[in-house]
Design a protein around this motif. Structure first.
Motif, PDB file in Angstrom:
ATOM      1  N   HIS A  25       0.724  -1.343   0.083  1.00 25.50           N
ATOM      2  CA  HIS A  25      -0.074  -0.058  -0.073  1.00 25.50           C
ATOM      3  C   HIS A  25       0.883   1.237   0.057  1.00 25.50           C
ATOM      4  O   HIS A  25       1.847   1.295   0.631  1.00 25.50           O
ATOM      5  CB  HIS A  25      -0.977   0.042   1.298  1.00 25.50           C
ATOM      6  N   SER A  26       0.533   2.144  -0.670  1.00 24.29           N
ATOM      7  CA  SER A  26       1.248   3.391  -0.905  1.00 24.29           C
ATOM      8  C   SER A  26       0.430   4.686  -0.969  1.00 24.29           C
ATOM      9  O   SER A  26      -0.574   4.430  -1.860  1.00 24.29           O
ATOM     10  CB  SER A  26       2.429   3.553  -1.864  1.00 24.29           C
ATOM     11  N   SER A  27       0.693   5.581  -0.351  1.00 24.66           N
ATOM     12  CA  SER A  27      -0.420   7.022  -0.534  1.00 24.66           C
ATOM     13  C   SER A  27       0.500   8.304  -0.243  1.00 24.66           C
ATOM     14  O   SER A  27       1.358   8.223   0.584  1.00 24.66           O
ATOM     15  CB  SER A  27      -1.695   6.581   0.296  1.00 24.66           C
ATOM     16  N   ALA A  63     -19.163   0.370   7.905  1.00 22.06           N
ATOM     17  CA  ALA A  63     -18.559   0.782   6.792  1.00 22.06           C
ATOM     18  C   ALA A  63     -18.581   2.334   7.040  1.00 22.06           C
ATOM     19  O   ALA A  63     -17.507   2.901   6.337  1.00 22.06           O
ATOM     20  CB  ALA A  63     -19.214   0.241   5.605  1.00 22.06           C
ATOM     21  N   LYS A  64     -19.188   2.957   7.470  1.00 22.58           N
ATOM     22  CA  LYS A  64     -19.307   4.558   7.380  1.00 22.58           C
ATOM     23  C   LYS A  64     -18.285   5.001   8.425  1.00 22.58           C
ATOM     24  O   LYS A  64     -17.690   6.235   8.452  1.00 22.58           O
ATOM     25  CB  LYS A  64     -20.571   5.081   7.878  1.00 22.58           C
ATOM     26  N   ARG A  65     -17.597   4.209   9.079  1.00 23.04           N
ATOM     27  CA  ARG A  65     -16.317   4.439   9.825  1.00 23.04           C
ATOM     28  C   ARG A  65     -14.962   4.597   9.290  1.00 23.04           C
ATOM     29  O   ARG A  65     -14.025   5.001   9.698  1.00 23.04           O
ATOM     30  CB  ARG A  65     -16.179   3.413  11.261  1.00 23.04           C
ATOM     31  N   TYR A  66     -15.173   4.040   7.980  1.00 22.65           N
ATOM     32  CA  TYR A  66     -13.856   4.069   7.377  1.00 22.65           C
ATOM     33  C   TYR A  66     -13.765   5.282   6.236  1.00 22.65           C
ATOM     34  O   TYR A  66     -14.801   5.691   5.917  1.00 22.65           O
ATOM     35  CB  TYR A  66     -13.781   2.784   6.580  1.00 22.65           C
ATOM     36  N   ALA A  67     -12.833   5.566   6.111  1.00 22.96           N
ATOM     37  CA  ALA A  67     -12.502   6.740   5.151  1.00 22.96           C
ATOM     38  C   ALA A  67     -12.688   6.601   3.724  1.00 22.96           C
ATOM     39  O   ALA A  67     -13.023   5.203   3.327  1.00 22.96           O
ATOM     40  CB  ALA A  67     -11.149   7.410   5.224  1.00 22.96           C
ATOM     41  N   SER A  68     -13.094   7.361   2.809  1.00 22.10           N
ATOM     42  CA  SER A  68     -13.460   7.193   1.467  1.00 22.10           C
ATOM     43  C   SER A  68     -12.320   6.551   0.649  1.00 22.10           C
ATOM     44  O   SER A  68     -12.775   5.715  -0.320  1.00 22.10           O
ATOM     45  CB  SER A  68     -13.757   8.623   0.698  1.00 22.10           C
ATOM     46  N   LYS A  69     -11.241   6.465   0.925  1.00 25.69           N
ATOM     47  CA  LYS A  69     -10.093   5.869   0.392  1.00 25.69           C
ATOM     48  C   LYS A  69      -9.535   4.751   1.278  1.00 25.69           C
ATOM     49  O   LYS A  69      -8.323   4.611   0.981  1.00 25.69           O
ATOM     50  CB  LYS A  69      -9.062   6.821  -0.213  1.00 25.69           C
ATOM     51  N   ALA A  70     -10.127   4.257   2.394  1.00 26.88           N
ATOM     52  CA  ALA A  70      -9.609   3.229   3.075  1.00 26.88           C
ATOM     53  C   ALA A  70      -9.288   2.122   2.524  1.00 26.88           C
ATOM     54  O   ALA A  70      -9.988   1.547   1.480  1.00 26.88           O
ATOM     55  CB  ALA A  70     -10.584   3.139   4.285  1.00 26.88           C
ATOM     56  N   VAL A  76     -10.774 -11.951   8.587  1.00 22.30           N
ATOM     57  CA  VAL A  76     -11.234 -13.400   8.342  1.00 22.30           C
ATOM     58  C   VAL A  76     -11.382 -13.486   6.819  1.00 22.30           C
ATOM     59  O   VAL A  76     -12.466 -14.154   6.140  1.00 22.30           O
ATOM     60  CB  VAL A  76     -12.356 -13.979   9.041  1.00 22.30           C
ATOM     61  N   SER A  77     -11.042 -12.624   5.795  1.00 22.16           N
ATOM     62  CA  SER A  77     -10.814 -12.833   4.388  1.00 22.16           C
ATOM     63  C   SER A  77      -9.475 -12.435   3.529  1.00 22.16           C
ATOM     64  O   SER A  77      -8.770 -11.511   4.567  1.00 22.16           O
ATOM     65  CB  SER A  77     -11.871 -11.766   4.139  1.00 22.16           C
ATOM     66  N   ASP A  78      -9.179 -12.961   2.763  1.00 24.41           N
ATOM     67  CA  ASP A  78      -7.783 -12.695   2.175  1.00 24.41           C
ATOM     68  C   ASP A  78      -8.118 -11.501   0.976  1.00 24.41           C
ATOM     69  O   ASP A  78      -7.092 -11.446   0.147  1.00 24.41           O
ATOM     70  CB  ASP A  78      -7.077 -13.709   1.763  1.00 24.41           C
ATOM     71  N   VAL A  79      -9.096 -10.826   0.764  1.00 24.65           N
ATOM     72  CA  VAL A  79      -9.740 -10.001  -0.312  1.00 24.65           C
ATOM     73  C   VAL A  79      -9.565  -8.814   0.444  1.00 24.65           C
ATOM     74  O   VAL A  79     -10.215  -8.266   1.196  1.00 24.65           O
ATOM     75  CB  VAL A  79     -10.877 -10.186  -0.502  1.00 24.65           C
ATOM     76  N   PRO A  80      -8.356  -7.796  -0.063  1.00 21.03           N
ATOM     77  CA  PRO A  80      -8.460  -6.466   0.352  1.00 21.03           C
ATOM     78  C   PRO A  80      -9.789  -5.654  -0.016  1.00 21.03           C
ATOM     79  O   PRO A  80     -10.290  -6.194  -1.216  1.00 21.03           O
ATOM     80  CB  PRO A  80      -7.259  -5.995  -0.432  1.00 21.03           C
ATOM     81  N   ARG A  81     -10.172  -4.974   0.774  1.00 19.26           N
ATOM     82  CA  ARG A  81     -11.405  -4.090   0.555  1.00 19.26           C
ATOM     83  C   ARG A  81     -10.997  -2.555   0.276  1.00 19.26           C
ATOM     84  O   ARG A  81     -10.372  -1.870   1.455  1.00 19.26           O
ATOM     85  CB  ARG A  81     -12.338  -4.332   1.571  1.00 19.26           C
ATOM     86  N   THR A  82     -11.257  -2.238  -0.876  1.00 21.08           N
ATOM     87  CA  THR A  82     -10.711  -0.692  -1.134  1.00 21.08           C
ATOM     88  C   THR A  82     -11.775   0.238  -1.368  1.00 21.08           C
ATOM     89  O   THR A  82     -11.559   1.392  -2.039  1.00 21.08           O
ATOM     90  CB  THR A  82      -9.767  -0.954  -2.481  1.00 21.08           C
ATOM     91  N   ASP A  83     -13.038   0.007  -0.963  1.00 21.29           N
ATOM     92  CA  ASP A  83     -14.172   1.032  -1.248  1.00 21.29           C
ATOM     93  C   ASP A  83     -15.153   0.650  -0.334  1.00 21.29           C
ATOM     94  O   ASP A  83     -15.207  -0.161   0.167  1.00 21.29           O
ATOM     95  CB  ASP A  83     -14.613   1.254  -2.649  1.00 21.29           C
ATOM     96  N   TYR A  84     -16.363   1.400  -0.276  1.00 21.57           N
ATOM     97  CA  TYR A  84     -17.456   1.438   0.725  1.00 21.57           C
ATOM     98  C   TYR A  84     -18.109   0.137   0.520  1.00 21.57           C
ATOM     99  O   TYR A  84     -18.307  -0.597   1.518  1.00 21.57           O
ATOM    100  CB  TYR A  84     -18.349   2.691   0.635  1.00 21.57           C
ATOM    101  N   ASP A  85     -18.319  -0.019  -0.647  1.00 21.74           N
ATOM    102  CA  ASP A  85     -19.100  -1.404  -1.019  1.00 21.74           C
ATOM    103  C   ASP A  85     -18.454  -2.719  -0.637  1.00 21.74           C
ATOM    104  O   ASP A  85     -19.044  -3.504  -0.261  1.00 21.74           O
ATOM    105  CB  ASP A  85     -19.626  -1.403  -2.412  1.00 21.74           C
ATOM    106  N   ASP A  89     -19.732  -5.025   2.145  1.00 23.09           N
ATOM    107  CA  ASP A  89     -19.877  -6.532   1.992  1.00 23.09           C
ATOM    108  C   ASP A  89     -19.135  -7.428   2.795  1.00 23.09           C
ATOM    109  O   ASP A  89     -19.707  -8.430   3.371  1.00 23.09           O
ATOM    110  CB  ASP A  89     -19.306  -6.855   0.853  1.00 23.09           C
ATOM    111  N   TYR A  90     -17.813  -7.197   3.293  1.00 26.05           N
ATOM    112  CA  TYR A  90     -17.153  -7.895   4.425  1.00 26.05           C
ATOM    113  C   TYR A  90     -18.095  -8.006   5.709  1.00 26.05           C
ATOM    114  O   TYR A  90     -18.036  -9.071   6.184  1.00 26.05           O
ATOM    115  CB  TYR A  90     -15.810  -7.263   4.558  1.00 26.05           C
TER     116      TYR A  90
END
Length: 110
Positions: A25-27, A63-70, A76-85, A89-90
Motif C-alpha cells: 500500500h502506498s499513498s 462501513a461508515k467508520r472508514y475513510a472514503s479511500k480506506a 477473516v478474508s484474504d480479499v483487500p477491501r478498497t471502497d465502501y461497497d 460487503d465484508y
C-alpha cells in the motif's frame, strides 16, 4: 520529476526461494489537509466508536467508520477491501459472528 512525501506498507512472503511482496500500500501524505489536533485519549476513543458500530450489527454503520479511500485488510478474508461497497460487503458476513474488540495493549503516537 516532482517530489512528494508518501507512506508505504509492505508485507513480504518467502516464495520460490526468495522474498516477494504479498501486499503493498502506498499513498501521498495528506499535507494539504491539516487535521484538527487530537489527544491520545481521543485517539483511543476512536476504537470505541468502531467497536460500538460493530455492536449495532449494521454493516452500513461499520462501513461508515472508514475513510472514503480506506484499505481494509480483513481478519477473516484474504480479499483487500478498497471502497465502501467492498468494506460493507465484508461486514455483512463478519457481523453474523457478533464480534466485539478489546484493546489489551495500546501504543499511540501523535
Amino acid at each position: 520529476g516532482t517530489k512528494a512525501k508518501g507512506r508505504y506498507t509492505f508485507v513480504y512472503v518467502f516464495e520460490d526461494g526468495e522474498w516477494k511482496i504479498s501486499q503493498h500500500h502506498s499513498s501521498v501524505m495528506p499535507e494539504g489537509n491539516k487535521p484538527q489536533p487530537i489527544t491520545e485519549e481521543e485517539v483511543k476513543n476512536l476504537f470505541q466508536l468502531w467497536n460500538s458500530a460493530l455492536a449495532t450489527e449494521d454493516p452500513d454503520a461499520v462501513a461508515k467508520r472508514y475513510a472514503s479511500k480506506a484499505v481494509l485488510l480483513p481478519t477473516v478474508s484474504d480479499v483487500p477491501r478498497t471502497d465502501y461497497d467492498l468494506i460493507r460487503d465484508y461486514f455483512v458476513g463478519f457481523l453474523k459472528k457478533k464480534p466485539q474488540g478489546e484493546i489489551l495493549e495500546s501504543n499511540v503516537t501523535i
